[in-house]
Design a protein around this motif. Structure first.
Motif, PDB file in Angstrom:
ATOM      1  N   TYR A 184      33.723 -23.910 -64.454  1.00  0.00           N
ATOM      2  CA  TYR A 184      33.137 -22.925 -65.355  1.00  0.00           C
ATOM      3  C   TYR A 184      31.715 -22.506 -64.979  1.00  0.00           C
ATOM      4  N   THR A 185      31.053 -23.267 -64.121  1.00  0.00           N
ATOM      5  CA  THR A 185      29.806 -22.758 -63.548  1.00  0.00           C
ATOM      6  C   THR A 185      30.114 -21.821 -62.400  1.00  0.00           C
ATOM      7  N   ASN A 186      31.176 -22.108 -61.668  1.00  0.00           N
ATOM      8  CA  ASN A 186      31.537 -21.278 -60.518  1.00  0.00           C
ATOM      9  C   ASN A 186      31.985 -19.880 -60.937  1.00  0.00           C
ATOM     10  N   ASN A 187      32.685 -19.779 -62.080  1.00  0.00           N
ATOM     11  CA  ASN A 187      33.173 -18.463 -62.474  1.00  0.00           C
ATOM     12  C   ASN A 187      32.184 -17.695 -63.360  1.00  0.00           C
ATOM     13  N   GLY A 188      30.986 -18.259 -63.571  1.00  0.00           N
ATOM     14  CA  GLY A 188      29.947 -17.536 -64.282  1.00  0.00           C
ATOM     15  C   GLY A 188      29.906 -17.740 -65.776  1.00  0.00           C
ATOM     16  N   THR A 189      30.799 -18.546 -66.314  1.00  0.00           N
ATOM     17  CA  THR A 189      30.806 -18.774 -67.754  1.00  0.00           C
ATOM     18  C   THR A 189      29.609 -19.612 -68.194  1.00  0.00           C
ATOM     19  N   ILE A 190      29.184 -20.545 -67.352  1.00  0.00           N
ATOM     20  CA  ILE A 190      28.072 -21.443 -67.677  1.00  0.00           C
ATOM     21  C   ILE A 190      27.025 -21.385 -66.574  1.00  0.00           C
ATOM     22  N   ASP A 191      25.774 -21.400 -66.979  1.00  0.00           N
ATOM     23  CA  ASP A 191      24.646 -21.470 -66.057  1.00  0.00           C
ATOM     24  C   ASP A 191      23.900 -22.765 -66.365  1.00  0.00           C
ATOM     25  N   THR A 192      23.797 -23.660 -65.405  1.00  0.00           N
ATOM     26  CA  THR A 192      23.204 -24.971 -65.661  1.00  0.00           C
ATOM     27  C   THR A 192      21.700 -24.915 -65.890  1.00  0.00           C
ATOM     28  N   THR A 193      21.065 -23.739 -65.705  1.00  0.00           N
ATOM     29  CA  THR A 193      19.638 -23.604 -66.002  1.00  0.00           C
ATOM     30  C   THR A 193      19.393 -23.258 -67.472  1.00  0.00           C
ATOM     31  N   TRP A 194      20.451 -22.942 -68.223  1.00  0.00           N
ATOM     32  CA  TRP A 194      20.279 -22.663 -69.644  1.00  0.00           C
ATOM     33  C   TRP A 194      19.701 -23.883 -70.353  1.00  0.00           C
ATOM     34  N   THR A 195      18.812 -23.645 -71.278  1.00  0.00           N
ATOM     35  CA  THR A 195      18.234 -24.719 -72.071  1.00  0.00           C
ATOM     36  C   THR A 195      18.996 -24.876 -73.389  1.00  0.00           C
ATOM     37  N   LEU A 196      18.750 -25.987 -74.064  1.00  0.00           N
ATOM     38  CA  LEU A 196      19.370 -26.194 -75.369  1.00  0.00           C
ATOM     39  C   LEU A 196      18.864 -25.159 -76.373  1.00  0.00           C
ATOM     40  N   LYS A 197      17.627 -24.705 -76.202  1.00  0.00           N
ATOM     41  CA  LYS A 197      17.107 -23.637 -77.058  1.00  0.00           C
ATOM     42  C   LYS A 197      17.893 -22.355 -76.817  1.00  0.00           C
ATOM     43  N   ASP A 198      18.144 -22.020 -75.547  1.00  0.00           N
ATOM     44  CA  ASP A 198      18.952 -20.836 -75.225  1.00  0.00           C
ATOM     45  C   ASP A 198      20.312 -20.905 -75.909  1.00  0.00           C
ATOM     46  N   LEU A 199      20.863 -22.094 -75.947  1.00  0.00           N
ATOM     47  CA  LEU A 199      22.219 -22.294 -76.461  1.00  0.00           C
ATOM     48  C   LEU A 199      22.271 -22.477 -77.974  1.00  0.00           C
TER      49      LEU A 199
END
Length: 357
Positions: free
Chosen positions: A95-110
């Motif tokens: 799910y990071t590879n297909n663009g659904t998740i970006d591991t640089t997102w913060t918990l605040k972003d989420l």
């Protein structure tokens, strides 16, 4: 996509998923003569006697995708305990590879929140990558936490995100929640669709929810279950029950760098990235933690990197690329058991001693 869509567009997120769902694999685990892979039959027999006396449930050794040794009931589904984190690794890779998740997102972003005492601004600055490495700096209480975890847990606010490693069920449980919110599906449906079906696992996706279990509760006879502990956290632990055979298939997927037949199920780059040694956890033995995997660092005793995960200190899924070997060990921890950590280390030593090259 640099920021999440605040989970307002689950249909769009689902459409972003590009990983194909294969028809159930026809791959079969075949046995070969151990001598062909330079294993001693006599020493393997001794290993089997030890496993019986110590109280193991099953063990399987594969080399080049072939079973060189198996002992016990390898089809029995048992709780995998902390190996669940290694199972989550594959889904994050997809799910990071297909663009659904970006591991640089913060918990605040989420928009991640938990029960009181609530997360601080500093804690909310932790990224998904920090959680994957168990370096979030968030020491909130969590579901399915052992006494050892509680004993070693730092005080809230003691460390900044990515400053300190602490094996933290809050991180792991929250990662499960984030994956479900971003994908719009349950972690069990995702595992069934992307992993179990393509690999031909016996896992058939029967899962339930357990809320605030008592001290003497029994493990449900299903393939997976959420464990909510509402006085500790809003995020549940997500448990899996898999057979030794199913874990062997999963190990082979990682030994093959995420490829299964003609399909690249888990990105090879993700496996390499998540098995880097981000936190040294045992300097003497050269053990580190990557992203949801323990890593054996190359040293004078081993030329290549290996990676593994354990459960309750007695279950094990180990991948040794340099030897083209996958090792799985199980104990029926759903009942009273006698197998202990000393037995575990002896088991590993006997496995490698049975190899004659």
């Amino acid at each position: 996509m640099n920021k999440p869509l605040k989970f307002l567009l689950p249909i769009l997120v689902t459409l972003l998923v590009t990983t194909k769902v294969s028809a159930q694999s026809s791959f079969k685990l075949e046995s070969i003569d151990p001598i062909e892979k330079k294993f001693s039959k006599a020493k393997l027999d001794s290993l089997g006697l030890f496993l019986e006396q110590a109280g193991s449930s099953s063990l399987m050794i594969l080399v080049d995708g072939k079973i060189v040794y198996q002992w016990g009931n390898t089809h029995e589904k048992l709780l995998v305990h902390s190996i669940r984190k290694a199972l989550l690794n594959s889904l994050y890779g997809i799910y990071t590879n297909n663009g659904t998740i970006d591991t640089t997102w913060t918990l605040k972003d989420l928009g991640i929140k938990d029960i009181a005492p609530e997360l601080s601004s500093l804690e909310k600055s932790a990224t998904i990558a920090d959680l994957l490495k168990s370096r979030s700096g968030i020491y909130h209480n969590a579901a399915a936490v052992s006494e050892g975890m509680v004993k070693n847990r730092p005080e809230r606010g003691l460390h900044r995100p990515n400053e300190f490693y602490y094996y933290n069920n809050w991180d792991f449980n929250t990662l499960g929640y984030i994956l479900e919110k971003c994908s719009g599906e349950t972690i069990y449906n995702l595992f069934y669709k992307h992993i179990a079906q393509p690999l031909g696992m016996a896992y058939d996706n029967k899962y339930i929810t357990v809320t605030d279990p008592g001290e003497n509760w029994e493990i449900p006879d299903v393939d997976g279950f959420y464990q909510y502990e509402t006085s500790k956290s809003r995020f549940p632990a997500y448990h899996f029950r898999l057979s030794t055979r199913d874990l062997a298939l999963y190990g082979e997927l990682y030994l093959n760098k995420g490829k299964w037949g003609d399909e690249q199920i888990v990105p090879e780059q993700w496996i390499e990235q998540s098995t880097k040694p981000y936190s040294l956890t045992n300097k003497f033995y050269g053990i580190a933690y990557g992203m949801l995997w323990n890593v054996l660092i190359p040293n004078e005793n081993r030329q290549t990197k290996s990676f593994y995960h354990t459960g309750t200190g007695v279950h094990m899924l180990g991948i040794y690329p340099g030897s083209k070997l996958v090792l799985i060990h199980r104990v029926n921890t759903e009942k009273h058991y006698t197998f202990n950590k000393d037995d575990f280390y002896k088991m590993i030593a006997m496995v490698w001693d049975s190899k004659e090259d």
